[in-house]
Structures are given as C-alpha cells and as structure tokens.
Design a protein around this motif. Structure first.
Motif, PDB file in Angstrom:
ATOM      1  N   ASN A  20    -106.719 -32.811 111.449  1.00 15.85           N
ATOM      2  CA  ASN A  20    -105.581 -33.611 111.010  1.00 15.85           C
ATOM      3  C   ASN A  20    -104.355 -32.750 110.717  1.00 15.85           C
ATOM      4  OD1 ASN A  20    -104.453 -36.089 110.485  1.00 15.85           O
ATOM      5  ND2 ASN A  20    -105.089 -36.143 108.357  1.00 15.85           N
ATOM      6  N   TYR A  21    -104.566 -31.581 110.138  1.00 18.82           N
ATOM      7  CA  TYR A  21    -103.417 -30.756 109.773  1.00 18.82           C
ATOM      8  C   TYR A  21    -102.722 -30.188 111.014  1.00 18.82           C
ATOM      9  CZ  TYR A  21    -104.992 -25.921 110.610  1.00 18.82           C
ATOM     10  OH  TYR A  21    -105.357 -24.742 111.191  1.00 18.82           O
ATOM     11  N   LEU A  22    -103.500 -29.951 112.079  1.00 12.78           N
ATOM     12  CA  LEU A  22    -102.895 -29.462 113.319  1.00 12.78           C
ATOM     13  C   LEU A  22    -101.976 -30.515 113.934  1.00 12.78           C
ATOM     14  CD1 LEU A  22    -105.988 -27.708 114.950  1.00 12.78           C
ATOM     15  CD2 LEU A  22    -104.027 -26.596 113.847  1.00 12.78           C
ATOM     16  N   ALA A  23    -102.448 -31.760 113.936  1.00 14.39           N
ATOM     17  CA  ALA A  23    -101.594 -32.859 114.415  1.00 14.39           C
ATOM     18  C   ALA A  23    -100.355 -32.982 113.531  1.00 14.39           C
ATOM     19  CB  ALA A  23    -102.375 -34.162 114.428  1.00 14.39           C
ATOM     20  N   HIS A  24    -100.538 -32.838 112.229  1.00 15.94           N
ATOM     21  CA  HIS A  24     -99.425 -32.948 111.272  1.00 15.94           C
ATOM     22  C   HIS A  24     -98.367 -31.883 111.552  1.00 15.94           C
ATOM     23  CE1 HIS A  24     -97.471 -33.788 107.410  1.00 15.94           C
ATOM     24  NE2 HIS A  24     -97.410 -32.476 107.216  1.00 15.94           N
ATOM     25  N   GLU A  25     -98.804 -30.652 111.783  1.00 16.34           N
ATOM     26  CA  GLU A  25     -97.846 -29.576 112.057  1.00 16.34           C
ATOM     27  C   GLU A  25     -97.107 -29.812 113.374  1.00 16.34           C
ATOM     28  OE1 GLU A  25     -99.699 -25.699 109.725  1.00 16.34           O
ATOM     29  OE2 GLU A  25    -100.275 -26.042 111.817  1.00 16.34           O
ATOM     30  N   ALA A  26     -97.832 -30.287 114.380  1.00 14.14           N
ATOM     31  CA  ALA A  26     -97.189 -30.573 115.664  1.00 14.14           C
ATOM     32  C   ALA A  26     -96.163 -31.687 115.521  1.00 14.14           C
ATOM     33  CB  ALA A  26     -98.248 -30.956 116.695  1.00 14.14           C
ATOM     34  N   ILE A  27     -96.481 -32.685 114.717  1.00 17.71           N
ATOM     35  CA  ILE A  27     -95.571 -33.816 114.505  1.00 17.71           C
ATOM     36  C   ILE A  27     -94.329 -33.366 113.742  1.00 17.71           C
ATOM     37  CG2 ILE A  27     -95.313 -35.982 113.229  1.00 17.71           C
ATOM     38  CD1 ILE A  27     -98.373 -36.422 113.932  1.00 17.71           C
ATOM     39  N   GLU A  28     -94.520 -32.562 112.705  1.00 11.34           N
ATOM     40  CA  GLU A  28     -93.371 -32.088 111.928  1.00 11.34           C
ATOM     41  C   GLU A  28     -92.398 -31.311 112.806  1.00 11.34           C
ATOM     42  OE1 GLU A  28     -94.660 -29.975 108.379  1.00 11.34           O
ATOM     43  OE2 GLU A  28     -94.145 -31.771 107.231  1.00 11.34           O
ATOM     44  N   ALA A  29     -92.946 -30.460 113.674  1.00 13.21           N
ATOM     45  CA  ALA A  29     -92.081 -29.687 114.574  1.00 13.21           C
ATOM     46  C   ALA A  29     -91.377 -30.612 115.562  1.00 13.21           C
ATOM     47  CB  ALA A  29     -92.908 -28.641 115.312  1.00 13.21           C
ATOM     48  N   ALA A  30     -92.099 -31.581 116.112  1.00 11.16           N
ATOM     49  CA  ALA A  30     -91.508 -32.505 117.079  1.00 11.16           C
ATOM     50  C   ALA A  30     -90.401 -33.341 116.446  1.00 11.16           C
ATOM     51  CB  ALA A  30     -92.588 -33.401 117.671  1.00 11.16           C
ATOM     52  N   ASP A  31     -90.587 -33.706 115.189  1.00  9.67           N
ATOM     53  CA  ASP A  31     -89.546 -34.460 114.481  1.00  9.67           C
ATOM     54  C   ASP A  31     -88.232 -33.684 114.447  1.00  9.67           C
ATOM     55  OD1 ASP A  31     -91.044 -36.701 113.997  1.00  9.67           O
ATOM     56  OD2 ASP A  31     -91.610 -36.154 111.950  1.00  9.67           O
ATOM     57  N   GLN A  32     -88.346 -32.361 114.502  1.00  8.31           N
ATOM     58  CA  GLN A  32     -87.154 -31.503 114.501  1.00  8.31           C
ATOM     59  C   GLN A  32     -86.727 -31.114 115.915  1.00  8.31           C
ATOM     60  OE1 GLN A  32     -85.563 -31.000 111.573  1.00  8.31           O
ATOM     61  NE2 GLN A  32     -87.190 -32.334 110.768  1.00  8.31           N
ATOM     62  N   GLY A  33     -87.377 -31.720 116.912  1.00  5.22           N
ATOM     63  CA  GLY A  33     -87.008 -31.461 118.294  1.00  5.22           C
ATOM     64  C   GLY A  33     -87.765 -30.327 118.955  1.00  5.22           C
ATOM     65  N   ASP A  34     -88.742 -29.749 118.260  1.00  4.83           N
ATOM     66  CA  ASP A  34     -89.514 -28.635 118.807  1.00  4.83           C
ATOM     67  C   ASP A  34     -90.892 -29.143 119.241  1.00  4.83           C
ATOM     68  OD1 ASP A  34     -90.789 -26.300 119.456  1.00  4.83           O
ATOM     69  OD2 ASP A  34     -90.793 -25.458 117.424  1.00  4.83           O
ATOM     70  N   PHE A  35     -91.113 -29.245 120.554  1.00  2.11           N
ATOM     71  CA  PHE A  35     -92.372 -29.762 121.076  1.00  2.11           C
ATOM     72  C   PHE A  35     -93.341 -28.651 121.495  1.00  2.11           C
ATOM     73  CE2 PHE A  35     -89.705 -33.449 121.200  1.00  2.11           C
ATOM     74  CZ  PHE A  35     -90.571 -34.513 120.972  1.00  2.11           C
ATOM     75  N   LEU A  36     -92.975 -27.394 121.238  1.00  2.00           N
ATOM     76  CA  LEU A  36     -93.841 -26.285 121.625  1.00  2.00           C
ATOM     77  C   LEU A  36     -95.193 -26.330 120.893  1.00  2.00           C
ATOM     78  CD1 LEU A  36     -94.166 -23.789 123.381  1.00  2.00           C
ATOM     79  CD2 LEU A  36     -93.094 -22.445 121.541  1.00  2.00           C
ATOM     80  N   PRO A  37     -95.254 -26.547 119.558  1.00  2.00           N
ATOM     81  CA  PRO A  37     -96.557 -26.635 118.886  1.00  2.00           C
ATOM     82  C   PRO A  37     -97.418 -27.774 119.432  1.00  2.00           C
ATOM     83  CG  PRO A  37     -94.834 -26.242 117.275  1.00  2.00           C
ATOM     84  CD  PRO A  37     -94.140 -26.543 118.577  1.00  2.00           C
ATOM     85  N   PHE A  38     -96.800 -28.906 119.767  1.00  2.00           N
ATOM     86  CA  PHE A  38     -97.527 -30.021 120.362  1.00  2.00           C
ATOM     87  C   PHE A  38     -98.137 -29.602 121.701  1.00  2.00           C
ATOM     88  CE2 PHE A  38     -96.815 -33.343 123.665  1.00  2.00           C
ATOM     89  CZ  PHE A  38     -97.919 -34.132 123.386  1.00  2.00           C
ATOM     90  N   ARG A  39     -97.343 -28.953 122.549  1.00  2.00           N
ATOM     91  CA  ARG A  39     -97.839 -28.555 123.871  1.00  2.00           C
ATOM     92  C   ARG A  39     -98.913 -27.476 123.759  1.00  2.00           C
ATOM     93  NH1 ARG A  39     -91.995 -29.037 125.147  1.00  2.00           N
ATOM     94  NH2 ARG A  39     -91.760 -31.056 126.192  1.00  2.00           N
ATOM     95  N   ARG A  40     -98.755 -26.594 122.812  1.00  2.00           N
ATOM     96  CA  ARG A  40     -99.750 -25.538 122.617  1.00  2.00           C
ATOM     97  C   ARG A  40    -101.076 -26.140 122.175  1.00  2.00           C
ATOM     98  NH1 ARG A  40     -99.456 -20.804 118.077  1.00  2.00           N
ATOM     99  NH2 ARG A  40    -100.819 -19.290 119.072  1.00  2.00           N
ATOM    100  N   LEU A  41    -101.014 -27.086 121.243  1.00  6.02           N
ATOM    101  CA  LEU A  41    -102.224 -27.753 120.766  1.00  6.02           C
ATOM    102  C   LEU A  41    -102.842 -28.589 121.883  1.00  6.02           C
ATOM    103  CD1 LEU A  41    -104.139 -28.461 118.460  1.00  6.02           C
ATOM    104  CD2 LEU A  41    -102.487 -30.188 117.686  1.00  6.02           C
ATOM    105  N   LEU A  42    -102.020 -29.288 122.639  1.00  4.49           N
ATOM    106  CA  LEU A  42    -102.509 -30.084 123.763  1.00  4.49           C
ATOM    107  C   LEU A  42    -103.236 -29.213 124.780  1.00  4.49           C
ATOM    108  CD1 LEU A  42    -102.592 -32.812 125.284  1.00  4.49           C
ATOM    109  CD2 LEU A  42    -100.350 -32.221 126.246  1.00  4.49           C
TER     110      LEU A  42
END
Length: 473
Positions: free
Chosen positions: A418-440
C-alpha cells in the motif's frame, strides 16, 4: 482499430447510450504497449487516439445496467455510474475483449455521483490489475491512463483521471439479478443466450448447455478466489455487482495485498463489520454464487442448482492446495495440510510478512535457517517447523537448487504494498510519473530479481502500515 458491438445488439433494456466526456486539458500519461500490440491497437493512429480519449464519439458506446447485493443488502438497480463500454475488440488469438473507460463522466446510473474518477484510484487499479496479470490471476487489465487539470472532489479536491481497461467481459452476477428480480424473463433469456454464445460457446455442444455454463462459472470463480487466497489478495468489496460472470477480478477499489499474516485482515476501512475479511472471501464467493443461482430458478430445478454449487468447494480447495504446494516447493498431490496449518499458526502471532516469508523460503539452503529465523521472535518454534519442512523436501530426493528456482517463479519478490502505491500517487499528483512507471515495471515481472530496485521489495515502513483505504479509493 476495429470495434465490434455485440452487447449493444441486445437492445436498450440492457444499457443506456453514453459517450466519454473528456476531462479538461486531458493528456495520455501511460499506455500499455504490450497489451495494445496483442489487441492490434495502434496508438499512433490519430483516429484511434481521438476514439480512445473520447474526442471522437463512438456511436454504439454505452453504460450497462445491473443490480447487486451490496454488503448483503439488495439494490434493485445499479449500473455503470462512471463507466462507458466503447465496444469489443479481437485479440491476436481471436478472442473478444471489452474496451471500457472508467471515469468517463456522468451516466443515467450515476445516482447523483459526478461520474468521474481520480488519479489516485486509476493508478491503484492500473498497478493492481497488471500485477494480478503477471501473477496469472484472471483480471481486467489497464490499457491507458489519462490525467487532467480538472479537479474532482472526494474528501478533498484531487486530479481527475480516466482509465481505459480491457476484460474478456464486464457482465456481472448483478446483470442476472437485475432482470430476474425485475421479472424480465425475455431479457434474462437473451442474456443467457448471449453469454453462452460469446463466453461459453463450448457448452453449446452439451446436452445441458445452461448447466454446463453455470458449472464453469462456479469453477472459474472458485479458482479465482483460490488464487486470491494463495497470493494474499483481498478484494475489499465483494458485492455481486463486482463479480464477473467470466471469472475475472474486476472493480479494483479498496483492495489490498496482505503484508503481516492476519487471517481476519480487513483492507477496506469502510467495511466496519469485516464482511469481506481475507479469511471470509471463500465463503463470500459461495454466497455470491448462491445469489446468482437464484436467477436460474425458473430454468432449473433446485436439486440441479444445488448440484452445480457443489462444484465450488471442490474446485477451490483443489486449486488452493495445488498453489500452496507449489509455493512450498513440493510436488503436486503432496499432502501439505499439516505443514500449512502449523506454519500459519506461527506466522499469525509473529505478524510475519506473508509474501516475504515465502520468497525467503525459496532461497533457503539445507540446515541454514538463519535467513528466516532472523525474521521471527520465537526462533525455536520456527526452527522446528523448518526441520519438518526440510525433511519433507529431502525425502523426495529432488535437486534442491532446481526446486528452489521453481519456487522463485511462484513466490514473487515484489508485491504491491500500500505504501508503494501511495508514494507513486503522491509523486503523480505533482506531475512526476517516474515512481509509478518504476513500480509498474517490477510488478509486471514480480518474480525477477530487479536488483537495482531491491528497496521496493522491503517491508513497509511503520507509517506505511498505518495507511487505510476506503470505498472512495
């Protein structure tokens, strides 16, 4: 891209005609190239881009109507309150798949809702569905993620988003409940014929096609839930309107992947009574199938329906045992009941990380137990279990290293915490999708080592364990 519209051919008793209503300053931020290739979708085509984003309306796009038992209570009319079915498309194997947009705007079934989705929920569904696919668990899949500058209000303003997803079908148990309880026998029969033709055509050769189809539905549902239990997945909202007639995991909301082993774990903060707790999922699956079978009470005798339901427990138990036997590195058919029950009796009080334990077990060497013993408090109790486990493996005289390698192909190194999804979402909210893509990337190949991403395989930090999800997720 060639869309077909078989479901639309059933008539408007089954849906309302709707179209995607694009968000403000909408932009495509992620596209599943591998899935698109299998579906022969060329995102570089200007027309395809316009159709998928909603800029070019699809004449036969629609929102489905259905009913459902929600947390045990029956709602006679629900429907796609924020979803639009664009149509069906053939994959490279000749199978039809739905193209369905989540967050497409208000529909006649929105029930005073805004019909929108937030970036948070779309990212969570994208990650979960691709991870489930990688784990060989039948699931809808994410094809495209759109974000926007439009604010959508939940507990607070959040970025609006849309998620384009695919599935073999979006027909739910609740579709049958809707027509059965409305007394619409003609439409119910149409729906039965449609499912036989498009999803269970092999049953048409049977002397009893309806019974054959329902047996397959029961067994598919049982196998799906067995996979959930083996991987530690909790759906969170196992309402009959969220159960697929094709045996796929759909409608990712307040889901979770179990970290500390807790049989009665509840991932959905809104599930105050724990109706859909992890250990209750198999029973709820059967309860939902009972609800479905009532819809065929005018087609089949009670004894026939009971006989169909009796396939559930056998299929679930058989598949679950096979999955857990493989996770333990023991051959199919080996009796692991005692090993599992004694193991779970240790993991629960230890609050041992479920996925981490099985991954560590796949790296275990004979008589070298510290890798696991260092993770527990009661070392002697765990040591006794490990000795029993080791004896079971050695007695089979199999190559230890080869078995361990096979175990690492069923026990993932990476899990959607859950925390990994949370961190990816927080970054994406700021326009940074790199953590989301890395996790994906790691979740799409969760059994691989990905050594540069080792930190994504670690236990959750304390703050991450306190995160909660609810139906607004």
């Amino acid at each position: 891209m060639k869309l077909e519209h078989h479901f639309a051919g059933l008539g408007e008793a089954f849906y309302a005609k709707t179209s995607i209503q694009p968000l403000l300053k909408q932009r495509l931020v992620e596209f599943n190239q591998a899935l698109a290739h299998a579906l022969s979708i060329d995102i570089k085509s200007p027309q395809t881009k316009r159709i998928l984003s909603g800029e070019e309306p699809v004449e036969d796009s629609l929102s489905m109507v259905y009913a459902g038992h929600q947390f045990g209570g029956f709602s006679p009319q629900l429907g796609d309150g924020r979803g639009v079915l664009l149509g069906e498309i053939l994959d490279d194997q000749g199978w039809l798949h739905d193209l369905h947009m989540k967050g497409a705007g208000p529909t006649p079934f929105s029930r005073r809702g805004d019909g929108r989705a937030v970036l948070r929920s779309c990212i969570r569904e994208y990650l979960a569905s691709e991870f489930m696919h990688a784990m060989s668990i039948p699931s809808s899949r994410a094809l495209a993620l759109y974000t926007s500058s439009q604010a959508v209000y939940r507990e607070q303003p959040e970025p609006g988003a849309m998620l384009l997803r695919t599935a073999q079908g979006h027909i739910r148990f609740g579709h049958f409940e809707y027509f059965f309880y409305q007394g619409k026998e003609i439409e119910l029969n149409q729906l039965i014929d449609y499912c036989l033709k498009h999803y269970y055509s092999d049953c048409l050769a049977s002397d009893t096609p309806l019974e054959s189809m329902l047996i397959q539905v029961v067994e598919r549902t049982a196998r799906m839930i067995a996979k959930w239990q083996a991987v530690g997945f909790q759906h969170g909202v196992m309402n009959t309107d969220n159960f697929s007639f094709t045996g796929e995991t759909i409608d990712y909301g307040p889901y979770g992947f179990m970290e500390d082993y807790q049989p009665d774990w509840v991932c959905n903060h809104s599930d105050h009574e724990g109706r859909y707790a992890f250990s209750r999922q198999p029973g709820i699956g059967l309860w939902n199938l009972n609800c479905l079978m009532r819809c065929f009470s005018k087609h089949l005798e009670r004894d026939q329906l009971v006989a169909i339901l009796q396939h559930y427990e056998i299929a679930l138990q058989t598949h679950y045992e096979a999955l857990m036997t493989a996770k333990l590195g023991l051959p199919e058919g080996h009796n692991v009941t005692n090993l599992l029950s004694s193991l779970f009796a240790i993991l629960a009080p230890e609050k041992m990380d479920y996925s981490l334990f099985f991954r560590l077990l796949s790296h275990l060497l004979p008589d070298e137990f510290d890798l696991i013993l260092d993770e527990v408090v009661d070392r002697e109790r765990m040591r006794a279990w490990l000795l029993d486990y080791q004896q079971a493996r050695l007695a089979l005289e199999q190559d230890w290293s080869q078995v361990s390698m096979a175990m690492r192909q069923v026990n993932p190194k990476f899990v959607l915490r859950n925390y990994l999804a949370h961190e990816a979402i927080e970054a994406a909210d700021q326009g940074d999708f790199l953590p989301f893509r890395r996790l994906l990337s790691v979740l799409s190949a969760p059994f691989d080592e990905h050594q540069a991403c080792d930190q994504l395989a670690q236990r959750s930090p304390e703050w991450g364990r306190l995160l909660e999800v609810s139906c607004s997720s």
